[in-house]
Design a protein around this motif. Structure first.
Motif, PDB file in Angstrom:
ATOM      1  N   GLY A  42      30.680  10.305  36.584  1.00 15.58           N
ATOM      2  CA  GLY A  42      29.713  10.129  35.507  1.00 15.58           C
ATOM      3  C   GLY A  42      30.351   9.890  34.152  1.00 15.58           C
ATOM      4  N   ARG A  43      29.565  10.121  33.116  1.00 13.50           N
ATOM      5  CA  ARG A  43      29.984   9.928  31.720  1.00 13.50           C
ATOM      6  C   ARG A  43      30.248  11.305  31.117  1.00 13.50           C
ATOM      7  N   VAL A  44      31.508  11.555  30.725  1.00 13.35           N
ATOM      8  CA  VAL A  44      31.914  12.918  30.370  1.00 13.35           C
ATOM      9  C   VAL A  44      32.772  12.966  29.108  1.00 13.35           C
ATOM     10  N   LEU A  45      32.430  13.901  28.231  1.00 19.19           N
ATOM     11  CA  LEU A  45      33.341  14.295  27.159  1.00 19.19           C
ATOM     12  C   LEU A  45      34.181  15.424  27.747  1.00 19.19           C
ATOM     13  N   CYS A  46      35.421  15.102  28.116  1.00 16.94           N
ATOM     14  CA  CYS A  46      36.298  16.030  28.826  1.00 16.94           C
ATOM     15  C   CYS A  46      37.265  16.645  27.816  1.00 16.94           C
ATOM     16  N   ILE A  47      37.119  17.942  27.547  1.00 18.75           N
ATOM     17  CA  ILE A  47      37.800  18.575  26.416  1.00 18.75           C
ATOM     18  C   ILE A  47      38.712  19.700  26.898  1.00 18.75           C
ATOM     19  N   SER A  48      40.013  19.540  26.691  1.00 17.36           N
ATOM     20  CA  SER A  48      41.002  20.519  27.142  1.00 17.36           C
ATOM     21  C   SER A  48      41.476  21.394  25.987  1.00 17.36           C
ATOM     22  N   LYS A  49      41.337  22.701  26.147  1.00 19.87           N
ATOM     23  CA  LYS A  49      41.838  23.625  25.137  1.00 19.87           C
ATOM     24  C   LYS A  49      43.359  23.760  25.223  1.00 19.87           C
ATOM     25  N   THR A  50      43.921  23.513  26.381  1.00 24.98           N
ATOM     26  CA  THR A  50      45.367  23.632  26.542  1.00 24.98           C
ATOM     27  C   THR A  50      46.099  22.528  25.794  1.00 24.98           C
ATOM     28  N   SER A  51      45.670  21.288  26.003  1.00 24.37           N
ATOM     29  CA  SER A  51      46.331  20.162  25.332  1.00 24.37           C
ATOM     30  C   SER A  51      45.735  19.859  23.966  1.00 24.37           C
ATOM     31  N   ARG A  52      44.575  20.459  23.681  1.00 17.88           N
ATOM     32  CA  ARG A  52      43.837  20.220  22.433  1.00 17.88           C
ATOM     33  C   ARG A  52      43.537  18.726  22.269  1.00 17.88           C
ATOM     34  N   THR A  53      42.989  18.185  23.334  1.00 15.37           N
ATOM     35  CA  THR A  53      42.580  16.782  23.326  1.00 15.37           C
ATOM     36  C   THR A  53      41.186  16.627  23.913  1.00 15.37           C
ATOM     37  N   LEU A  54      40.522  15.557  23.494  1.00 21.41           N
ATOM     38  CA  LEU A  54      39.234  15.157  24.046  1.00 21.41           C
ATOM     39  C   LEU A  54      39.426  13.783  24.672  1.00 21.41           C
ATOM     40  N   SER A  55      38.932  13.630  25.899  1.00 26.79           N
ATOM     41  CA  SER A  55      38.970  12.324  26.563  1.00 26.79           C
ATOM     42  C   SER A  55      37.548  11.892  26.885  1.00 26.79           C
ATOM     43  N   TRP A  56      37.258  10.648  26.569  1.00 30.57           N
ATOM     44  CA  TRP A  56      35.973  10.058  26.922  1.00 30.57           C
ATOM     45  C   TRP A  56      36.184   9.367  28.265  1.00 30.57           C
ATOM     46  N   VAL A  57      35.528   9.919  29.288  1.00 31.09           N
ATOM     47  CA  VAL A  57      35.778   9.487  30.660  1.00 31.09           C
ATOM     48  C   VAL A  57      34.492   8.923  31.268  1.00 31.09           C
ATOM     49  N   VAL A  58      34.598   7.741  31.866  1.00 34.98           N
ATOM     50  CA  VAL A  58      33.461   7.131  32.553  1.00 34.98           C
ATOM     51  C   VAL A  58      33.891   6.808  33.983  1.00 34.98           C
ATOM     52  N   ASP A  59      33.230   7.472  34.935  1.00 36.53           N
ATOM     53  CA  ASP A  59      33.535   7.292  36.363  1.00 36.53           C
ATOM     54  C   ASP A  59      35.015   7.483  36.660  1.00 36.53           C
ATOM     55  N   GLY A  60      35.589   8.537  36.075  1.00 36.41           N
ATOM     56  CA  GLY A  60      36.975   8.896  36.351  1.00 36.41           C
ATOM     57  C   GLY A  60      38.020   8.139  35.557  1.00 36.41           C
ATOM     58  N   LYS A  61      37.609   7.180  34.708  1.00 36.94           N
ATOM     59  CA  LYS A  61      38.554   6.389  33.920  1.00 36.94           C
ATOM     60  C   LYS A  61      38.521   6.828  32.459  1.00 36.94           C
ATOM     61  N   VAL A  62      39.695   7.164  31.924  1.00 36.67           N
ATOM     62  CA  VAL A  62      39.795   7.567  30.521  1.00 36.67           C
ATOM     63  C   VAL A  62      39.732   6.330  29.631  1.00 36.67           C
ATOM     64  N   LEU A  63      38.688   6.257  28.797  1.00 33.99           N
ATOM     65  CA  LEU A  63      38.511   5.104  27.903  1.00 33.99           C
ATOM     66  C   LEU A  63      39.047   5.362  26.495  1.00 33.99           C
TER      67      LEU A  63
END
Length: 262
Positions: free
Chosen positions: A148-169
């Motif tokens: 799906g369409r996900v704001l994937c946010i990691s506290k460890t790396s302190r990064t946000l990735s915008w991911v659509v169907d498993g692909k980081v855009l």
């Protein structure tokens, strides 16, 4: 000005009438006709003030030129974060260090002289140098971010990735709440968006806010852009890349998934 000129003329005439006639003593007559130093019109000898040079960039500036400034300072080791385009205290300190090293007035603002000197010592930065995706390694995606369409946010790396169907855009640096106002972890959904939001609790700007859990949202933070990880949010996910969050705001839809994890 007119009254000063009139007074000088009256004083000269009085001196002439009180002195001997010209036939009796030409020398004396000549002397009396000359105005005394005390009655001569005053003349200012001070040089006119030079106008203050208007800085090209200073604290509070936000532009592509500031990104170029930061990238050029980074080439010389004066600026360690990735360029953000926002001229805050970190950038001002870097400019002061550069100015002091090269014999310029260490004002912390960029004048024509400072900009000229910096450009002469550096190369034109590439677009990638000015607009890095993130200054930090992007974390491995959580399993919940792979569909799906996900704001994937990691506290460890302190990064946000915008991911659509498993692909980081798109990826960008983020900052979280302090230990007293922590950002909640879990799986959420974007429930509302506000392009020009202002916090009703803290009365601070939250541009491009995308709310996912109560009052917590992903949004741009000028403080994060200026001070980096020296500060913290009140629980929100702060983004310092203004262009990045602006573009992301237009892509994210109400109902898109938000995953915050370690």
């Amino acid at each position: 000005m007119m009254s000063a000129i009139g007074c000088t003329a009256q004083a000269t005439e009085a001196a002439s009438s009180a002195s001997p006639s010209a036939s009796a003593s030409p020398t004396a007559s000549h002397a009396s006709a000359s105005p005394s130093p005390s009655t001569s019109p005053s003349r200012s000898t001070a040089a006119p003030a030079r106008p203050t040079e208007r800085p090209l960039m200073a604290r509070g500036s936000s532009s592509a030129q500031v990104r170029e400034l930061q990238a050029r300072l980074k080439q010389l080791g004066h600026f360690s974060p990735s360029p953000t385009g926002y001229y805050g205290s970190v950038t001002a300190a870097a400019v002061r260090a550069f100015q002091a090293k090269h014999g310029l007035t260490a004002s912390g603002t960029v004048t024509k002289a400072t900009w000229s000197k910096l450009r002469s010592l550096t190369k034109q930065p590439t677009h990638a140098a000015m607009y890095p995706a993130t200054s930090r390694p992007v974390a491995e995606l959580d399993q919940r971010c792979l569909t799906g369409r996900v704001l994937c946010i990691s506290k460890t790396s302190r990064t946000l990735s915008w991911v659509v169907d498993g692909k980081v855009l798109k990826s960008m640096d983020v900052r979280f709440g302090s230990q007293y106002t922590p950002t909640r972890e879990g799986t959420f959904k974007v429930n509302s968006k506000s392009r020009h939001h202002v916090s009703t609790i803290y009365h601070t700007a939250m541009p491009y806010a995308m709310f996912f859990s109560g009052g917590q949202a992903v949004h741009y933070s000028a403080d994060f852009a200026a001070r980096g990880y020296a500060g913290a949010s009140h629980g929100c996910v702060n983004v310092r890349d203004l262009n990045g969050i602006s573009a992301l705001f237009d892509q994210v839809r109400i109902g898109d998934k938000v995953v915050v994890y370690w």
